[in-house]
Motif scaffolding. Structure first.
Motif, PDB file in Angstrom:
ATOM      1  N   ASP A   1       0.817  -1.214   0.000  1.00 39.50           N
ATOM      2  CA  ASP A   1       0.000   0.000   0.000  1.00 39.50           C
ATOM      3  C   ASP A   1       0.852   1.266   0.000  1.00 39.50           C
ATOM      4  N   GLY A   2       2.182   1.084  -0.099  1.00 37.29           N
ATOM      5  CA  GLY A   2       3.062   2.247  -0.132  1.00 37.29           C
ATOM      6  C   GLY A   2       3.449   2.756   1.246  1.00 37.29           C
ATOM      7  N   ARG A   3       2.861   2.184   2.288  1.00 41.79           N
ATOM      8  CA  ARG A   3       3.229   2.645   3.637  1.00 41.79           C
ATOM      9  C   ARG A   3       4.361   1.792   4.189  1.00 41.79           C
ATOM     10  N   ILE A   4       5.227   2.446   4.912  1.00 49.88           N
ATOM     11  CA  ILE A   4       6.424   1.738   5.403  1.00 49.88           C
ATOM     12  C   ILE A   4       6.052   0.792   6.545  1.00 49.88           C
ATOM     13  N   ARG A   5       6.698  -0.374   6.544  1.00 53.05           N
ATOM     14  CA  ARG A   5       6.469  -1.365   7.612  1.00 53.05           C
ATOM     15  C   ARG A   5       7.789  -1.624   8.319  1.00 53.05           C
TER      16      ARG A   5
END
Ligand code: ADP
Ligand code: MG
Length: 319
Positions: free
Chosen positions: A74-78
């Protein structure tokens, strides 16, 4: 061979300010990579992101095969789990610009602390190892001194020993000589050079161009949170392709002391509070190989000045 440190597309902002704009950095085991660049360009932030002292906004960081963070679908950093991050941090030693020893602990206690607190090492083993490490940075005779009783150069050498006590796979150095008197920089650089020769993987943010030229396998020039230029030390420092790199180097090399101005005696000198004798300090006593090494770091600066001037295309030339 896989990189020991692998950073891809690292992004970081503070508020509205984009500080890192997609940094790529690969360091193989045993490699020494120097990061140079103007003040405020993001060098410290890169190092702090590598062990997640700073939280990146995007990109991927891998250390020794472990992914610390990466962008999700989703493009969010994990981020890795807390336990994994703690484990990776133990493999990454860091020495900061400002001496950050525990002021209420002696040199010996500073070096013993983390192996006992973090790794659960017993006191006798931690002490034996700490004494070995203090010896390796030339400070076994300062084991019982408190930070305030030591010069800046000595404190930074204790800080290096303290980081090494955790048996890191990689060492990060953030302008470790910039807050000490210039004549004490040499003794810190000697310790770092030896460490590099022993095969330690190192990322070294520095303004010491002689050190970068002599020790670094690769140099990255960073400006405004981007890698402007990257290559071998002779290429980036001696014949930069980018005008911004050249301008930066010229400014830094002009500030560097000339070999003629600083005698070897000054460089191996050290200051102490209330104790004049330096005979017992193997580094500051200045063996001939140490003074040779320091002289070499200085002559590298002269050489860089010369090469930089040579590589400059004559202005107004039409060829
Ligand atoms: P360098 O080490 O190259 O001098 P830094 O990575 O320390 O640069 O800083 C890059 C920029 O980020 C600077 O403009 C600095 O003011 C800003 N900065 C660094 N840390 C913070 C922070 N915690 N909060 C806000 N701004 C920061
Ligand atoms: Mg900095």
């Amino acid at each position: 061979m896989a990189a020991l440190v692998n950073v891809k597309g690292l992004r970081k902002s503070f508020g509205d300010l984009n500080i890192l704009n997609g940094i790529d950095l690969e360091v193989k085991a045993g490699e020494v990579v120097s990061i140079i660049g103007p003040s405020g360009s993001g060098k410290t932030t890169i190092l702090r992101c590598i062990n997640l002292l700073e939280r990146p906004d995007g990109g991927r960081i891998e250390v020794d095969g472990q992914v610390l963070c990466q962008d999700g679908p989703d493009g969010r950093i994990r981020f890795a789990s807390k336990g994994e991050i703690r484990k990776i941090r133990e493999e990454v030693g860091m020495v900061f610009q400002r001496f950050n020893l525990f002021p209420h602990m002696t040199a010996l206690e500073n070096v013993m602390e983390a192996p006992m607190a973090v790794k659960g090492m017993d006191k006798a083993s931690a002490k034996a190892r700490a004494l070995e490490l203090l010896d390796s940075v030339g400070l076994s005779h300062r084991a019982d001194h408190y930070p305030l009783q030591m010069s800046g150069g000595q404190q930074q050498r204790v800080a290096i020993a303290r980081a090494l006590a955790m048996e890191p796979r990689v060492m990060l150095f953030d302008e470790v000589t910039s807050a000490v008197d210039p004549e004490l920089a040499g003794e810190i650089l000697l310790v770092m050079k030896r460490l590099a020769e022993e095969g330690m993987t190192m990322i070294v943010v520095t303004h010491e161009m002689g050190f970068a030229a002599d020790v670094a396998d690769r140099v990255l020039f960073i400006d405004h949170g981007r890698v402007v230029e990257e290559g071998t030390a002779p290429q980036v420092l001696g014949a930069p392709r980018e005008e911004r790199t050249r301008a930066f180097l010229k400014a830094v090399l002009e500030r560097a002391p000339m070999a003629e101005e600083d005698g070897d005696d000054d460089l191996v000198d050290d200051r102490d509070i209330g104790e004049p004798s330096w005979g017992a300090d193997p580094l500051t006593a200045g063996t001939s190989s140490d003074t040779d090494t320091i002289a070499r770091l200085q002559s590298e600066v002269e050489e860089l000045r010369r090469r930089l001037a040579q590589s400059e295309s004559p202005s107004g030339g039409d060829g």
